[in-house]
Design an enzyme around this catalytic site. Structure first.
Site, PDB file in Angstrom:
ATOM      1  N   GLY A   1      -1.335 -10.667  11.469  1.00  0.00           N
ATOM      2  CA  GLY A   1      -0.659 -10.235  12.684  1.00  0.00           C
ATOM      3  C   GLY A   1      -0.470 -11.440  13.585  1.00  0.00           C
ATOM      4  O   GLY A   1      -0.160 -12.529  13.113  1.00  0.00           O
ATOM      5  N   GLU A   2      -0.710 -11.266  14.865  1.00  0.00           N
ATOM      6  CA  GLU A   2      -0.622 -12.367  15.825  1.00  0.00           C
ATOM      7  C   GLU A   2      -2.022 -12.630  16.369  1.00  0.00           C
ATOM      8  O   GLU A   2      -2.575 -11.821  17.109  1.00  0.00           O
ATOM      9  CB  GLU A   2       0.346 -12.001  16.954  1.00  0.00           C
ATOM     10  CG  GLU A   2       0.457 -13.048  18.040  1.00  0.00           C
ATOM     11  CD  GLU A   2       0.757 -14.442  17.496  1.00  0.00           C
ATOM     12  OE1 GLU A   2      -0.065 -15.360  17.747  1.00  0.00           O
ATOM     13  OE2 GLU A   2       1.791 -14.608  16.820  1.00  0.00           O
ATOM     14  N   SER A   3      -2.601 -13.755  15.993  1.00  0.00           N
ATOM     15  CA  SER A   3      -4.016 -14.003  16.295  1.00  0.00           C
ATOM     16  C   SER A   3      -4.322 -14.027  17.784  1.00  0.00           C
ATOM     17  O   SER A   3      -5.367 -13.539  18.213  1.00  0.00           O
ATOM     18  CB  SER A   3      -4.480 -15.311  15.643  1.00  0.00           C
ATOM     19  OG  SER A   3      -3.753 -16.420  16.151  1.00  0.00           O
TER      20      SER A   3
ATOM     21  N   CYS B   1      -4.539 -14.195   6.873  1.00  0.00           N
ATOM     22  CA  CYS B   1      -3.633 -14.838   7.819  1.00  0.00           C
ATOM     23  C   CYS B   1      -4.258 -14.883   9.223  1.00  0.00           C
ATOM     24  O   CYS B   1      -5.172 -15.663   9.461  1.00  0.00           O
ATOM     25  CB  CYS B   1      -2.270 -14.151   7.802  1.00  0.00           C
ATOM     26  SG  CYS B   1      -0.938 -15.145   8.496  1.00  0.00           S
TER      27      CYS B   1
ATOM     28  N   ARG C   1       4.298 -17.260   8.521  1.00  0.00           N
ATOM     29  CA  ARG C   1       3.731 -17.940   9.698  1.00  0.00           C
ATOM     30  C   ARG C   1       2.234 -18.185   9.482  1.00  0.00           C
ATOM     31  O   ARG C   1       1.403 -17.901  10.342  1.00  0.00           O
ATOM     32  CB  ARG C   1       3.969 -17.122  10.971  1.00  0.00           C
ATOM     33  CG  ARG C   1       5.419 -16.941  11.333  1.00  0.00           C
ATOM     34  CD  ARG C   1       5.597 -16.068  12.575  1.00  0.00           C
ATOM     35  NE  ARG C   1       4.987 -16.680  13.730  1.00  0.00           N
ATOM     36  CZ  ARG C   1       4.500 -16.007  14.771  1.00  0.00           C
ATOM     37  NH1 ARG C   1       4.521 -14.697  14.777  1.00  0.00           N
ATOM     38  NH2 ARG C   1       3.967 -16.641  15.789  1.00  0.00           N
TER      39      ARG C   1
ATOM     40  N   HIS D   1      -0.727 -13.021   2.489  1.00  0.00           N
ATOM     41  CA  HIS D   1      -0.702 -11.564   2.697  1.00  0.00           C
ATOM     42  C   HIS D   1      -0.698 -10.829   1.362  1.00  0.00           C
ATOM     43  O   HIS D   1       0.359 -10.427   0.869  1.00  0.00           O
ATOM     44  CB  HIS D   1       0.544 -11.169   3.491  1.00  0.00           C
ATOM     45  CG  HIS D   1       0.539 -11.582   4.918  1.00  0.00           C
ATOM     46  ND1 HIS D   1       0.086 -10.775   5.939  1.00  0.00           N
ATOM     47  CD2 HIS D   1       0.921 -12.739   5.497  1.00  0.00           C
ATOM     48  CE1 HIS D   1       0.206 -11.408   7.096  1.00  0.00           C
ATOM     49  NE2 HIS D   1       0.698 -12.608   6.852  1.00  0.00           N
TER      50      HIS D   1
ATOM     51  N   GLU E   1      -1.496  -7.900   0.823  1.00  0.00           N
ATOM     52  CA  GLU E   1      -1.250  -6.470   1.032  1.00  0.00           C
ATOM     53  C   GLU E   1       0.231  -6.104   0.980  1.00  0.00           C
ATOM     54  O   GLU E   1       0.578  -4.921   0.990  1.00  0.00           O
ATOM     55  CB  GLU E   1      -1.848  -6.024   2.366  1.00  0.00           C
ATOM     56  CG  GLU E   1      -1.112  -6.473   3.621  1.00  0.00           C
ATOM     57  CD  GLU E   1      -1.394  -7.912   4.015  1.00  0.00           C
ATOM     58  OE1 GLU E   1      -0.852  -8.333   5.053  1.00  0.00           O
ATOM     59  OE2 GLU E   1      -2.128  -8.623   3.309  1.00  0.00           O
TER      60      GLU E   1
END
Length: 208
Positions: A53-55, A85, A144, A180, A182
């Protein structure tokens, strides 16, 4: 193989990111899955997945909901944790290019660099060798993605790109990867993690 994991209760940190995708893979392997947003939910699981996601957003939400210290305590106590990630970034001891006030949970003795491969349009997929996890290459999707720039004491590198950049590490019960698994229908990395969790649960019961 799925039947071997029916006794496992796996949490997925559910504030932001690829929560649904991880749940789908874990349930497909037979595990019981719990969305974790509160300390009491964390206390009911055998292990935890921290999704991509966005850390920086994940970090803010973890702190806002009072989960930072419970998560740090769980990691320190030996709970198996699998970070993909942004999850790898969250688990790392040091984010070399953290934005202002960004914090990590720590516990995994590595330095990571966020967005090391560029922006969303620079996403790519490669066949990645992961000896010790699976004998055949794994399709690895990088979006990313971070890289591990330094490994510390007790950290084992389990995969790197052909140019040597480290993208998967393991330390005790902690597993962190840059990609990723998943999103592409290949469950072997999750299966490897669940195997480690099953071993942890067996050893924990034997010690009681």
């Amino acid at each position: 193989m799925a039947g071997n994991f029916r006794h496992l209760r796996i949490g997925v940190l559910a504030f932001q990111g690829d929560v649904r995708e991880h749940i789908h893979v874990l349930e497909g392997l037979g595990a019981q899955v719990v969305k974790v947003r509160r300390p009491e939910e964390l206390g009911t699981v055998d292990a935890l997945v921290i999704p991509g996601g966005e850390s920086s957003v994940m970090d803010k939400l973890v702190r806002m909901f009072g989960m930072q210290q419970p998560l740090r305590d769980a990691i320190a106590a030996g709970m198996p944790v699998f970070g993909t990630c942004a999850g790898l970034i969250m688990m790392s001891d040091n984010i070399v290019d953290a934005i202002a006030e960004q914090e990590s949970l720590g516990g995994l003795h590595v330095d990571v660099r966020r967005n090391a491969f560029g922006t969303q349009i620079d996403s790519f997929e490669v066949q990645l060798d992961m000896p010790g996890v699976t004998k055949d290459p794994v399709p690895a999707t990088f979006i990313r993605a971070p890289i591990v720039e330094r490994v510390g004491e007790g950290v084992r590198v389990i995969s790197a790109l052909p140019d040597g950049r480290i993208v998967a590490v393991e330390q005790g019960n902690l597993l962190g990867i840059s990609f990723h698994p998943e999103v592409n229908g290949d469950s072997r990395v999750h299966e490897y993690f669940l195997g480690r969790v099953a071993q942890y649960v067996t050893e924990k019961k034997a010690s009681i």
